[in-house]
Scaffold this motif. Structure first.
Motif, mmCIF file in Angstrom:
data_model
loop_
_atom_site.group_PDB
_atom_site.id
_atom_site.type_symbol
_atom_site.label_atom_id
_atom_site.label_comp_id
_atom_site.label_asym_id
_atom_site.label_seq_id
_atom_site.Cartn_x
_atom_site.Cartn_y
_atom_site.Cartn_z
ATOM 1 N N SER A 1 0.801 -1.225 0.000
ATOM 2 C CA SER A 1 0.000 0.000 0.000
ATOM 3 C C SER A 1 0.834 1.275 0.000
ATOM 4 C CB SER A 1 -0.953 0.005 1.207
ATOM 5 O OG SER A 1 -1.961 -0.957 1.041
ATOM 6 N N LEU A 2 1.988 1.248 0.637
ATOM 7 C CA LEU A 2 2.840 2.440 0.638
ATOM 8 C C LEU A 2 3.259 2.800 -0.788
ATOM 9 C CD1 LEU A 2 4.273 4.582 2.290
ATOM 10 C CD2 LEU A 2 6.235 3.035 2.523
ATOM 11 N N GLY A 3 3.510 1.789 -1.603
ATOM 12 C CA GLY A 3 3.794 2.053 -3.013
ATOM 13 C C GLY A 3 2.588 2.642 -3.726
ATOM 14 N N GLY A 4 1.376 2.225 -3.320
ATOM 15 C CA GLY A 4 0.162 2.817 -3.871
ATOM 16 C C GLY A 4 0.039 4.287 -3.518
ATOM 17 N N VAL A 5 0.404 4.632 -2.277
ATOM 18 C CA VAL A 5 0.392 6.042 -1.873
ATOM 19 C C VAL A 5 1.347 6.843 -2.751
ATOM 20 C CG1 VAL A 5 0.937 7.645 -0.006
ATOM 21 C CG2 VAL A 5 -0.270 5.511 0.501
ATOM 22 N N ALA A 6 2.540 6.292 -2.992
ATOM 23 C CA ALA A 6 3.513 6.972 -3.851
ATOM 24 C C ALA A 6 2.969 7.158 -5.261
ATOM 25 C CB ALA A 6 4.818 6.175 -3.883
ATOM 26 N N ALA A 7 2.248 6.140 -5.760
ATOM 27 C CA ALA A 7 1.679 6.233 -7.106
ATOM 28 C C ALA A 7 0.636 7.344 -7.198
ATOM 29 C CB ALA A 7 1.054 4.892 -7.499
ATOM 30 N N VAL A 8 -0.141 7.541 -6.143
ATOM 31 C CA VAL A 8 -1.145 8.613 -6.123
ATOM 32 C C VAL A 8 -0.479 9.978 -6.012
ATOM 33 C CG1 VAL A 8 -3.099 9.568 -4.843
ATOM 34 C CG2 VAL A 8 -2.933 7.101 -5.185
ATOM 35 N N LEU A 9 0.644 10.052 -5.307
ATOM 36 C CA LEU A 9 1.326 11.334 -5.115
ATOM 37 C C LEU A 9 2.018 11.824 -6.380
ATOM 38 C CD1 LEU A 9 2.895 10.860 -1.559
ATOM 39 C CD2 LEU A 9 0.865 12.190 -2.188
ATOM 40 N N VAL A 10 2.350 10.912 -7.294
ATOM 41 C CA VAL A 10 3.038 11.323 -8.530
ATOM 42 C C VAL A 10 2.190 12.300 -9.348
ATOM 43 C CG1 VAL A 10 3.881 10.519 -10.767
ATOM 44 C CG2 VAL A 10 4.577 9.345 -8.694
ATOM 45 N N PRO A 11 0.937 11.983 -9.691
ATOM 46 C CA PRO A 11 0.150 12.984 -10.432
ATOM 47 C C PRO A 11 -0.090 14.253 -9.625
ATOM 48 C CG PRO A 11 -1.214 11.099 -9.798
ATOM 49 C CD PRO A 11 0.201 10.712 -9.546
ATOM 50 N N LEU A 12 -0.149 14.124 -8.307
ATOM 51 C CA LEU A 12 -0.303 15.311 -7.471
ATOM 52 C C LEU A 12 0.880 16.252 -7.661
ATOM 53 C CD1 LEU A 12 -1.863 16.800 -5.238
ATOM 54 C CD2 LEU A 12 -0.600 15.441 -3.567
ATOM 55 N N ALA A 13 2.077 15.688 -7.752
ATOM 56 C CA ALA A 13 3.276 16.511 -7.941
ATOM 57 C C ALA A 13 3.359 17.087 -9.348
ATOM 58 C CB ALA A 13 4.526 15.676 -7.642
ATOM 59 N N LEU A 14 2.791 16.386 -10.330
ATOM 60 C CA LEU A 14 2.914 16.811 -11.732
ATOM 61 C C LEU A 14 1.796 17.743 -12.197
ATOM 62 C CD1 LEU A 14 4.042 13.486 -13.475
ATOM 63 C CD2 LEU A 14 5.450 15.451 -12.854
ATOM 64 N N VAL A 15 0.709 17.811 -11.457
ATOM 65 C CA VAL A 15 -0.436 18.620 -11.881
ATOM 66 C C VAL A 15 -0.063 20.087 -12.126
ATOM 67 C CG1 VAL A 15 -2.543 19.668 -10.974
ATOM 68 C CG2 VAL A 15 -2.353 17.214 -11.096
ATOM 69 N N PRO A 16 0.711 20.746 -11.249
ATOM 70 C CA PRO A 16 1.051 22.148 -11.532
ATOM 71 C C PRO A 16 1.803 22.328 -12.848
ATOM 72 C CG PRO A 16 1.566 21.586 -9.259
ATOM 73 C CD PRO A 16 1.258 20.301 -9.956
ATOM 74 N N VAL A 17 2.550 21.307 -13.278
ATOM 75 C CA VAL A 17 3.318 21.387 -14.525
ATOM 76 C C VAL A 17 2.444 21.052 -15.733
ATOM 77 C CG1 VAL A 17 5.307 20.476 -15.779
ATOM 78 C CG2 VAL A 17 5.431 20.790 -13.297
ATOM 79 N N LEU A 18 1.604 20.023 -15.592
ATOM 80 C CA LEU A 18 0.795 19.563 -16.719
ATOM 81 C C LEU A 18 -0.461 20.400 -16.928
ATOM 82 C CD1 LEU A 18 1.045 15.692 -16.148
ATOM 83 C CD2 LEU A 18 2.301 17.076 -17.800
ATOM 84 N N MET A 19 -0.988 21.004 -15.872
ATOM 85 C CA MET A 19 -2.208 21.804 -15.972
ATOM 86 C C MET A 19 -1.986 23.171 -15.327
ATOM 87 S SD MET A 19 -4.969 18.817 -14.943
ATOM 88 C CE MET A 19 -4.978 17.233 -15.805
ATOM 89 N N PRO A 20 -1.009 23.944 -15.824
ATOM 90 C CA PRO A 20 -0.660 25.202 -15.140
ATOM 91 C C PRO A 20 -1.780 26.226 -15.140
ATOM 92 C CG PRO A 20 0.441 25.054 -17.275
ATOM 93 C CD PRO A 20 -0.187 23.716 -17.018
ATOM 94 N N ASP A 21 -2.516 26.349 -16.250
ATOM 95 C CA ASP A 21 -3.587 27.350 -16.306
ATOM 96 C C ASP A 21 -4.686 27.031 -15.304
ATOM 97 O OD1 ASP A 21 -2.204 28.598 -18.333
ATOM 98 O OD2 ASP A 21 -3.352 27.633 -19.945
ATOM 99 N N LEU A 22 -5.066 25.776 -15.242
ATOM 100 C CA LEU A 22 -6.099 25.371 -14.292
ATOM 101 C C LEU A 22 -5.596 25.501 -12.859
ATOM 102 C CD1 LEU A 22 -8.895 24.244 -13.792
ATOM 103 C CD2 LEU A 22 -8.019 21.947 -14.215
ATOM 104 N N TRP A 23 -4.333 25.197 -12.626
ATOM 105 C CA TRP A 23 -3.751 25.282 -11.289
ATOM 106 C C TRP A 23 -3.771 26.731 -10.761
ATOM 107 C CZ3 TRP A 23 -2.228 21.783 -7.720
ATOM 108 C CH2 TRP A 23 -1.369 22.211 -6.701
ATOM 109 N N ARG A 24 -3.509 27.706 -11.660
ATOM 110 C CA ARG A 24 -3.428 29.114 -11.223
ATOM 111 C C ARG A 24 -4.764 29.852 -11.326
ATOM 112 N NH1 ARG A 24 1.480 28.770 -14.387
ATOM 113 N NH2 ARG A 24 0.342 29.691 -16.144
ATOM 114 N N MET A 25 -5.786 29.189 -11.827
ATOM 115 C CA MET A 25 -7.065 29.833 -12.083
ATOM 116 C C MET A 25 -7.720 30.347 -10.803
ATOM 117 S SD MET A 25 -10.548 29.167 -11.729
ATOM 118 C CE MET A 25 -10.536 27.414 -11.437
ATOM 119 N N ARG A 26 -8.391 31.509 -10.935
ATOM 120 C CA ARG A 26 -9.223 32.042 -9.852
ATOM 121 C C ARG A 26 -10.561 32.463 -10.440
ATOM 122 N NH1 ARG A 26 -8.076 31.328 -4.594
ATOM 123 N NH2 ARG A 26 -9.465 33.103 -4.261
#
Length: 448
Positions: free
Chosen positions: A180-205
């Motif tokens: 399961s700890l590896g599963g947690v790491a797998a979920v955290l990867v897209p969390l870390a990449l979201v600001p890079v892959l979806m910058p406009d949505l990340w900064r949106m207000r």
């Protein structure tokens, strides 16, 4: 089996996959026609189909049970209230919208089939995105990727993961401790990449729309009873195999489905025919058919030939085989259904371990569970490759297809190229992180 049977099996399998990929016929029909051809050519018989269903039974029951419970929960009104809370909690921030998406999707996908969870949550996600006047397509892509990744959090989170775990006798609790700890790491990867892959949505207000009263739950006792069934399933998943009667996860899924249907029947809010009619039978039939095709591969000896070739390449270097499983199964699972890929790979890997003299020949029997500790990284690598490989492409996982359908139903098209733009880098990083996790397990945790 003759060479002709091998060529026919390869031809039928390739034809089925191409027919599905190019949308020539419905995927369930393609699988059924493939099985029918193998029966006509004498490659599969009644005993083979029974054997295939013995392997497929656990994953299919998990899917069916999760679908029934999720369908009953969808009528409680709970998800509508969750959507209202979700919208207010974003405070008009794209960053908060995406972070809360992880908190909404991941816990549910650890316990219910990923495609079913996306079906339940898609209306909420799209409604909140529309209220914030933002493009909901990237959010739906992310929801599908999170749902696939969160399947690694528990033994029952993904049918492919359960298939591997059950084949080696891994319990729910053992999975929590070792994987399961590896599963947690797998979920955290897209969390870390979201600001890079979806910058406009990340900064949106955006300004929040005027607050509306939360939709009422018309039948509170029905909602409470349905949630109690889900809670009971969770408890049984965790402790069921430790009970004197040893209730395994597929049996838990059947119990949960039965209780959910009993609650719905008692409430008399809608006929049970409606609930059962909404189950994704097409996916269940498709998977059953693919399991039969994989059984044909085993019967013709193709998987055994591949097992011997694996031994010729790697000898008894199990960690190298584990790394290859992450990459190879990951790539295959980006293009094919991961459960059948895993079913075939299990036959191949067990044959390889016998050829490498790591386990005796009796390990090929379905009831064998005395796997040495040094073999576990190989099986765990298969779990990561199968579950995370589907994040790369639009057709890599059923949750991805469901997300595309939800977008289309709301007037937006999710293309193969757009999904690939987000999914491929996430999958590549996830497989790299998983390889590191498996390597550390092999080096420190599972030394013989």
């Amino acid at each position: 089996m003759s060479d002709l049977h091998i060529y026919v099996t390869l031809g039928v399998f390739a034809t089925v996959i191409l027919a599905i990929a190019f949308d020539v016929v419905d995927m369930a029909l393609a699988a059924m026609l493939g099985v029918s051809c193998l029966v006509v050519f004498g490659i599969l018989n009644e005993a083979d189909i029974v054997s295939a269903m013995r392997v497929a039974g656990g994953p299919l029951l998990l899917l069916f049970g999760g679908m029934v419970v999720a369908r009953v929960l969808s009528t409680t009104g709970v998800f509508e209230r969750v959507g209202n809370v979700y919208l207010r909690a974003t405070k008009g921030s794209g960053k908060r919208f995406l972070l809360l998406l992880f908190l909404l999707v991941a816990p549910l996908c650890a316990l219910l089939p990923n495609a079913t969870t996306v079906v339940l949550l898609a209306p909420i996600i799209i409604r909140v995105a529309k209220a914030l006047d933002i493009d909901f397509v990237p959010a739906m892509v992310l929801a599908a990727i999170i749902s696939n990744s969160a399947g690694l959090l528990t033994l029952v989170g993904d049918p492919a993961t359960f298939l591997v775990g059950s084949s080696i006798g891994m319990s729910f609790g053992e999975y929590l401790r070792k994987v399961s700890l590896g599963g947690v790491a797998a979920v955290l990867v897209p969390l870390a990449l979201v600001p890079v892959l979806m910058p406009d949505l990340w900064r949106m207000r955006r300004p929040l729309p005027p607050a509306e009263a939360a939709p009422p739950i018309k039948h509170p006792w029905f909602a409470a009873a349905s949630l109690a069934v889900l809670a009971a399933m969770v408890v049984l998943f965790v402790v069921g195999e430790e009970l004197p009667t040893r209730i395994v996860p597929p049996a838990v899924a059947v119990i949960g489905a039965s209780l959910a249907l009993l609650v719905a029947f008692t409430a008399k809010l809608e006929p049970l025919d409606n609930i059962l009619g909404d189950i994704d039978w097409k996916t269940l039939v498709f998977l059953a058919g693919i399991f039969c095709l994989v059984e044909a591969f085993a019967k013709t000896g193709l998987l055994q030939i591949m097992a011997l070739q694996l031994h010729a390449w790697f000898g008894s270097q199990l960690m190298q085989v584990a790394m290859m499983m992450i990459l190879g199964i990951g790539l295959l699972s980006s293009l094919l259904a991961n459960v059948p890929v895993v079913a075939g790979s299990l036959v191949m890997i067990k044959g390889y371990l016998v050829a490498a003299a790591v386990v005796p020949e009796m390990a090929l029997a379905p009831e064998f569970t005395a796997w040495p500790a040094q073999t576990l990284p190989v099986f765990i690598a298969m779990m990561f490759g199968a579950t995370l490989g589907g994040n790369a492409t639009l057709i890599g996982a059923s949750a991805n297809v469901v997300a595309a359908g939800a977008c289309a139903a709301n007037g937006r098209r999710l293309t193969f190229a757009r999904f690939l733009r987000y999914g491929l880098p996430i999958m590549a990083c996830q497989l790299a992180v998983s390889a590191g996790y498996v390597y550390l397990l092999g080096r420190f945790a599972f030394k013989a």
